[in-house]
Scaffold this active site. Structure first.
Site, PDB file in Angstrom:
ATOM      1  N   ILE A  46       0.839  -1.204   0.000  1.00  0.00           N
ATOM      2  CA  ILE A  46       0.000   0.000   0.000  1.00  0.00           C
ATOM      3  C   ILE A  46       0.877   1.258   0.000  1.00  0.00           C
ATOM      4  O   ILE A  46       0.600   2.232  -0.696  1.00  0.00           O
ATOM      5  CB  ILE A  46      -0.969   0.000   1.196  1.00  0.00           C
ATOM      6  CG1 ILE A  46      -1.779  -1.295   1.223  1.00  0.00           C
ATOM      7  CG2 ILE A  46      -1.897   1.202   1.121  1.00  0.00           C
ATOM      8  CD1 ILE A  46      -2.628  -1.525  -0.005  1.00  0.00           C
ATOM      9  N   TYR A  47       1.956   1.220   0.771  1.00  0.00           N
ATOM     10  CA  TYR A  47       2.898   2.336   0.768  1.00  0.00           C
ATOM     11  C   TYR A  47       3.495   2.525  -0.631  1.00  0.00           C
ATOM     12  O   TYR A  47       3.576   3.646  -1.144  1.00  0.00           O
ATOM     13  CB  TYR A  47       4.001   2.089   1.795  1.00  0.00           C
ATOM     14  CG  TYR A  47       5.012   3.203   1.906  1.00  0.00           C
ATOM     15  CD1 TYR A  47       4.709   4.374   2.592  1.00  0.00           C
ATOM     16  CD2 TYR A  47       6.275   3.085   1.330  1.00  0.00           C
ATOM     17  CE1 TYR A  47       5.633   5.399   2.706  1.00  0.00           C
ATOM     18  CE2 TYR A  47       7.208   4.104   1.439  1.00  0.00           C
ATOM     19  CZ  TYR A  47       6.884   5.254   2.122  1.00  0.00           C
ATOM     20  OH  TYR A  47       7.797   6.259   2.223  1.00  0.00           O
ATOM     21  N   THR A  48       3.907   1.430  -1.266  1.00  0.00           N
ATOM     22  CA  THR A  48       4.435   1.507  -2.627  1.00  0.00           C
ATOM     23  C   THR A  48       3.413   2.121  -3.566  1.00  0.00           C
ATOM     24  O   THR A  48       3.748   2.963  -4.410  1.00  0.00           O
ATOM     25  CB  THR A  48       4.841   0.105  -3.121  1.00  0.00           C
ATOM     26  OG1 THR A  48       6.020  -0.310  -2.426  1.00  0.00           O
ATOM     27  CG2 THR A  48       5.144   0.090  -4.605  1.00  0.00           C
TER      28      THR A  48
END
Length: 244
Positions: free
Chosen positions: A154-156
């Site tokens: 999700i961060y990516t």
């Protein structure tokens, strides 16, 4: 003027400036002679930081997750300083680990800060820069915006959104004399890495694969001090042994 004060007479605003990369970038800009607005929601910490950093450090309490609060940011900067030369959209948060081990409600908050708050704050400062026909916008992205990191899906995804935004906006606003670029670090010793899966953090510390935040500050100074006919589109900074 001190010969090293390359940003003397410049006005800079940095979000997430109360700690980590934001604070390191604020300190770097102050060393170069800039007036720096420390934009963060941590009011008490901002006041103490401003007191220790000197009169050119100006605390500005803004809740980046509250659109009404964000709407006050640029008017207050202009009221206090009259102009803004550099805006650094730095604030962000982190969620890593296995996808099913995190909750979509937590993703929403991270995406609001990492993506929507970047879009909204950059949108807020650009009219002033277009009117003046000059300015710099820098966004703190991540190596994960360039290379999918499998332990942080999700961060990516949030940093891929930032990458797309930076480079479409850069191309739209170059004609107005506004430079837009991204600084994309690998792992940095900040509070964010405390949210890594423990085995990844332990492994990175043992291998020396974490950088100091001051390295990002020095990269930002490099970006800001290029001649106006040069745009540093991306800087990706990695610890030497970090493998992606």
């Amino acid at each position: 003027m001190n010969m090293t004060e390359h940003l003397a007479d410049k006005v800079v605003a940095i979000t997430g400036a109360a700690s980590g990369i934001g604070l390191a970038c604020a300190e770097a800009c102050l060393r170069e002679g800039a007036t720096v607005f420390l934009v963060d929601r941590a009011a008490d910490k901002l006041e103490s930081l401003a007191a220790s950093l000197g009169p050119k450090a100006i605390p500005l309490e803004v809740d980046l997750l509250n659109p009404a609060s964000v709407a006050t940011m640029m008017p207050r900067i202009l009221e206090k300083a009259g102009r803004l030369d550099v805006f650094h959209a730095n604030a962000g948060s982190y969620i890593g680990g296995e996808l099913l081990d995190s909750h979509p409600d937590d993703w929403d908050r991270m995406l609001s800060l990492n993506v929507n708050a970047v879009f909204r704050t950059v949108h807020a400062v650009l009219p002033h820069m277009v009117e003046r026909k000059t300015g710099d916008v820098i966004v703190t992205s991540s190596v994960s915006g360039h290379e999918p990191i499998h332990w942080e899906p999700i961060y990516t995804a949030s940093k891929n959104a930032v990458y797309a935004f930076v480079h479409t906006v850069r191309r739209q606003f170059a004609k107005h004399g506004v430079r837009v670029g991204a600084v994309s670090p690998g792992p940095v010793m900040t509070a964010l890495v405390q949210d890594w899966p423990k085995e990844n953090l332990d492994r990175a510390i043992a291998a020396g694969n974490l950088m100091e935040a001051k390295e990002i500050g020095e990269a930002v100074i490099f970006m800001l001090t290029r001649p106006r006919n040069v745009t540093v589109r991306d800087i990706v900074i990695l610890p030497a042994g970090f493998d992606v």
